[in-house]
Motif scaffolding. Structure first.
Motif, PDB file in Angstrom:
ATOM      1  N   ALA A 172       0.826  -1.209   0.000  1.00 56.63           N
ATOM      2  CA  ALA A 172       0.000   0.000   0.000  1.00 56.63           C
ATOM      3  C   ALA A 172       0.862   1.261   0.000  1.00 56.63           C
ATOM      4  N   ASN A 173       1.701   1.395  -1.024  1.00 58.97           N
ATOM      5  CA  ASN A 173       2.462   2.635  -1.182  1.00 58.97           C
ATOM      6  C   ASN A 173       2.622   2.936  -2.667  1.00 58.97           C
ATOM      7  N   GLN A 174       2.669   4.212  -2.994  1.00 54.98           N
ATOM      8  CA  GLN A 174       2.646   4.623  -4.389  1.00 54.98           C
ATOM      9  C   GLN A 174       3.886   4.187  -5.153  1.00 54.98           C
ATOM     10  N   ASP A 175       5.033   4.123  -4.498  1.00 53.26           N
ATOM     11  CA  ASP A 175       6.246   3.693  -5.192  1.00 53.26           C
ATOM     12  C   ASP A 175       6.063   2.280  -5.766  1.00 53.26           C
ATOM     13  N   ALA A 176       5.454   1.384  -4.969  1.00 55.26           N
ATOM     14  CA  ALA A 176       5.226   0.020  -5.438  1.00 55.26           C
ATOM     15  C   ALA A 176       4.238  -0.001  -6.594  1.00 55.26           C
ATOM     16  N   TRP A 177       3.207   0.827  -6.527  1.00 56.38           N
ATOM     17  CA  TRP A 177       2.211   0.870  -7.602  1.00 56.38           C
ATOM     18  C   TRP A 177       2.824   1.457  -8.875  1.00 56.38           C
ATOM     19  N   SER A 178       3.649   2.478  -8.739  1.00 64.11           N
ATOM     20  CA  SER A 178       4.287   3.080  -9.912  1.00 64.11           C
ATOM     21  C   SER A 178       5.244   2.103 -10.579  1.00 64.11           C
ATOM     22  N   ARG A 181       4.939  -1.124 -10.348  1.00 59.11           N
ATOM     23  CA  ARG A 181       4.191  -2.367 -10.575  1.00 59.11           C
ATOM     24  C   ARG A 181       4.855  -3.545  -9.849  1.00 59.11           C
ATOM     25  N   GLU A 182       5.139  -3.316  -8.588  1.00 64.27           N
ATOM     26  CA  GLU A 182       5.784  -4.332  -7.757  1.00 64.27           C
ATOM     27  C   GLU A 182       4.716  -5.176  -7.057  1.00 64.27           C
ATOM     28  N   TYR A 183       4.177  -6.140  -7.781  1.00 63.74           N
ATOM     29  CA  TYR A 183       3.156  -7.011  -7.213  1.00 63.74           C
ATOM     30  C   TYR A 183       3.805  -8.044  -6.298  1.00 63.74           C
ATOM     31  N   THR A 184       3.208  -8.267  -5.160  1.00 63.93           N
ATOM     32  CA  THR A 184       3.714  -9.324  -4.290  1.00 63.93           C
ATOM     33  C   THR A 184       3.087 -10.671  -4.631  1.00 63.93           C
ATOM     34  N   TRP A 185       1.947 -10.635  -5.335  1.00 67.87           N
ATOM     35  CA  TRP A 185       1.269 -11.873  -5.711  1.00 67.87           C
ATOM     36  C   TRP A 185       0.314 -11.580  -6.862  1.00 67.87           C
ATOM     37  N   ALA A 186       0.236 -12.488  -7.813  1.00 70.01           N
ATOM     38  CA  ALA A 186      -0.709 -12.377  -8.923  1.00 70.01           C
ATOM     39  C   ALA A 186      -1.315 -13.751  -9.166  1.00 70.01           C
ATOM     40  N   TRP A 187      -2.608 -13.767  -9.509  1.00 70.57           N
ATOM     41  CA  TRP A 187      -3.276 -15.063  -9.669  1.00 70.57           C
ATOM     42  C   TRP A 187      -4.345 -14.997 -10.744  1.00 70.57           C
ATOM     43  N   VAL A 188      -4.417 -16.082 -11.534  1.00 71.43           N
ATOM     44  CA  VAL A 188      -5.512 -16.340 -12.472  1.00 71.43           C
ATOM     45  C   VAL A 188      -5.754 -17.845 -12.479  1.00 71.43           C
ATOM     46  N   PRO A 189      -6.969 -18.301 -12.739  1.00 69.59           N
ATOM     47  CA  PRO A 189      -7.178 -19.742 -12.896  1.00 69.59           C
ATOM     48  C   PRO A 189      -6.560 -20.213 -14.201  1.00 69.59           C
ATOM     49  N   SER A 190      -5.872 -21.351 -14.157  1.00 71.70           N
ATOM     50  CA  SER A 190      -5.182 -21.843 -15.343  1.00 71.70           C
ATOM     51  C   SER A 190      -4.958 -23.343 -15.222  1.00 71.70           C
ATOM     52  N   ALA A 191      -4.481 -23.932 -16.299  1.00 70.74           N
ATOM     53  CA  ALA A 191      -4.148 -25.355 -16.265  1.00 70.74           C
ATOM     54  C   ALA A 191      -3.027 -25.615 -15.268  1.00 70.74           C
ATOM     55  N   ALA A 192      -2.119 -24.641 -15.118  1.00 68.99           N
ATOM     56  CA  ALA A 192      -0.978 -24.813 -14.231  1.00 68.99           C
ATOM     57  C   ALA A 192      -1.394 -24.951 -12.775  1.00 68.99           C
ATOM     58  N   ASN A 193      -2.501 -24.305 -12.382  1.00 68.78           N
ATOM     59  CA  ASN A 193      -2.938 -24.435 -10.994  1.00 68.78           C
ATOM     60  C   ASN A 193      -4.173 -25.333 -10.843  1.00 68.78           C
ATOM     61  N   GLY A 194      -4.438 -26.122 -11.906  1.00 71.71           N
ATOM     62  CA  GLY A 194      -5.491 -27.129 -11.817  1.00 71.71           C
ATOM     63  C   GLY A 194      -6.887 -26.646 -12.134  1.00 71.71           C
ATOM     64  N   LEU A 195      -7.019 -25.418 -12.682  1.00 74.82           N
ATOM     65  CA  LEU A 195      -8.341 -24.859 -12.937  1.00 74.82           C
ATOM     66  C   LEU A 195      -8.546 -24.486 -14.400  1.00 74.82           C
ATOM     67  N   GLY A 196      -7.772 -25.108 -15.274  1.00 76.25           N
ATOM     68  CA  GLY A 196      -7.878 -24.788 -16.695  1.00 76.25           C
ATOM     69  C   GLY A 196      -9.255 -25.046 -17.273  1.00 76.25           C
ATOM     70  N   PRO A 256      -5.842   8.438   7.451  1.00 77.28           N
ATOM     71  CA  PRO A 256      -5.789   9.716   6.743  1.00 77.28           C
ATOM     72  C   PRO A 256      -5.982   9.567   5.236  1.00 77.28           C
ATOM     73  N   ARG A 257      -6.166  10.728   4.592  1.00 82.66           N
ATOM     74  CA  ARG A 257      -6.451  10.758   3.161  1.00 82.66           C
ATOM     75  C   ARG A 257      -5.212  10.463   2.334  1.00 82.66           C
ATOM     76  N   GLY A 258      -5.440   9.805   1.210  1.00 82.60           N
ATOM     77  CA  GLY A 258      -4.374   9.510   0.260  1.00 82.60           C
ATOM     78  C   GLY A 258      -4.971   8.814  -0.949  1.00 82.60           C
ATOM     79  N   GLU A 259      -4.129   8.378  -1.861  1.00 82.26           N
ATOM     80  CA  GLU A 259      -4.586   7.619  -3.015  1.00 82.26           C
ATOM     81  C   GLU A 259      -3.440   6.789  -3.565  1.00 82.26           C
ATOM     82  N   LEU A 260      -3.810   5.760  -4.306  1.00 84.06           N
ATOM     83  CA  LEU A 260      -2.849   4.880  -4.960  1.00 84.06           C
ATOM     84  C   LEU A 260      -3.267   4.732  -6.411  1.00 84.06           C
ATOM     85  N   THR A 261      -2.326   4.923  -7.333  1.00 84.49           N
ATOM     86  CA  THR A 261      -2.645   4.894  -8.759  1.00 84.49           C
ATOM     87  C   THR A 261      -1.798   3.850  -9.471  1.00 84.49           C
TER      88      THR A 261
END
Length: 316
Positions: A46-52, A54-69, A295-300
């Motif tokens: 939850a910090n803008q540097d990571a969002w700018s 694109r430092e993802y700590t985890w990404a997921w989609v269903p696929s054949a690789a994870n048994g949900l193809g 407090p107020r802020g935003e992440l883009t």
């Protein structure tokens, strides 16, 4: 003599510094988003540097690789992502408008606890893992809240259904032992009866919404008698004991906006995170910027199609 004393003191101080354990750093605050352009669930700091960057700590989609193809064709426009915990294991609970619904171990991402395709015409929008191991799913176009017998089989398609116009939210209330479900016009408390293999659903409370278009339903950490409720025109707090909705609460003047797609409170800090459609976005229900309050802020995340954003932590 003086030199010896100084040397002894230095040795003692060095021993103290070496033996006193360093104070543990708090875990980084994480945010999960349903990113519809790339059809991914993304977890980011939850910090803008990571969002700018694109430092993802985890990404997921269903696929054949994870048994949900075989269910991947239902992974169109992911629209829900929540974190829960059961028996010491954390799980991603997710749905997609194309019909995919699933509960997936985090961070492993494979060997789904339960997954199914309920059909694109139903447009599932929210999901909850229940204490008995079954899974509740709310569907907007389908107009229902279902409890699937996930406890019986990781691909079970057996369910019990409660009709709910514009089904959009599902939240388990462990204190009251009811399942709260949000629709277009009503907030409903359902008693889950029967057995895990043959559940039943009985409405014990139906509360009309003060404004139309119920969309998001979430607990309020630190306030067990409260629920977040968003509608087409505002963001409300619901008091379970009194059965009333409040428009006045900390940060309401900036949190409450029309068409808020998701709202969550950080259980550690109390900070509120919301996602709302961006006026000039190519995807009319999406944004690339999420709002923080108290407090107020935003992440883009430039170019992203974010539908929902939540704190990546169990909310109950």
């Amino acid at each position: 003599m003086r030199r010896a004393a100084i040397a002894l003191l230095s040795s003692l101080l060095a021993f103290v510094f070496l033996t006193v354990p360093a104070k543990a750093e708090p875990p980084p605050e994480l945010v999960v988003i349903t990113e519809q352009a790339s059809r991914r669930i993304l977890v980011l700091p939850a910090n803008q540097d990571a969002w700018s960057a694109r430092e993802y700590t985890w990404a997921w989609v269903p696929s054949a690789a994870n048994g949900l193809g075989d269910l991947a064709d239902g992974w169109v426009s992911p629209d829900e992502a929540k974190l829960t915990e059961r028996d010491g294991q954390q799980y991603l609970m997710t749905t997609a408008s194309g019909g995919f619904v699933g509960v997936v171990p985090y961070p492993r991402g494979t060997d789904a606890y339960w997954a199914a395709n309920v059909g694109a015409p139903n447009n599932p929008h929210s999901i909850e893992l229940l204490p008995d191991g079954n899974v509740a799913v709310a569907a907007s176009t389908g107009g229902w809240l279902r409890v699937y017998t996930a406890s019986q089989d990781p691909r079970s398609t057996t369910y019990v259904e409660y009709p709910l116009v514009g089904g959009h939210g599902a939240v388990w209330d462990d204190k009251r032992k009811v399942l709260w479900a949000l629709g277009t016009n009503d907030l409903v408390a359902l008693r889950v009866g029967g057995t895990p293999a043959a559940p039943t659903l009985t409405p014990v409370r139906v509360v009309p919404l003060p404004s139309v278009g119920g969309h998001d339903l979430q607990p309020v950490p630190g306030a067990p008698d409260q629920l977040w409720v968003t509608t087409e025109s505002e963001v409300l707090r619901f008091n379970k004991s009194s059965g009333t909705f409040a428009r006045r609460y900390p940060g309401a003047s900036v949190i409450s906006e029309p068409h808020v797609k998701s709202v969550t409170t950080n259980a550690r800090t109390g900070r509120v995170l919301t996602a709302s459609p961006q006026a000039d976005h190519v995807c009319t229900w999406c944004t690339d910027t999420v709002a923080l309050e108290l407090p107020r802020g935003e992440l883009t995340l430039r170019g992203a199609w974010i539908y929902k954003a939540r704190w990546w932590q169990p909310q109950r």
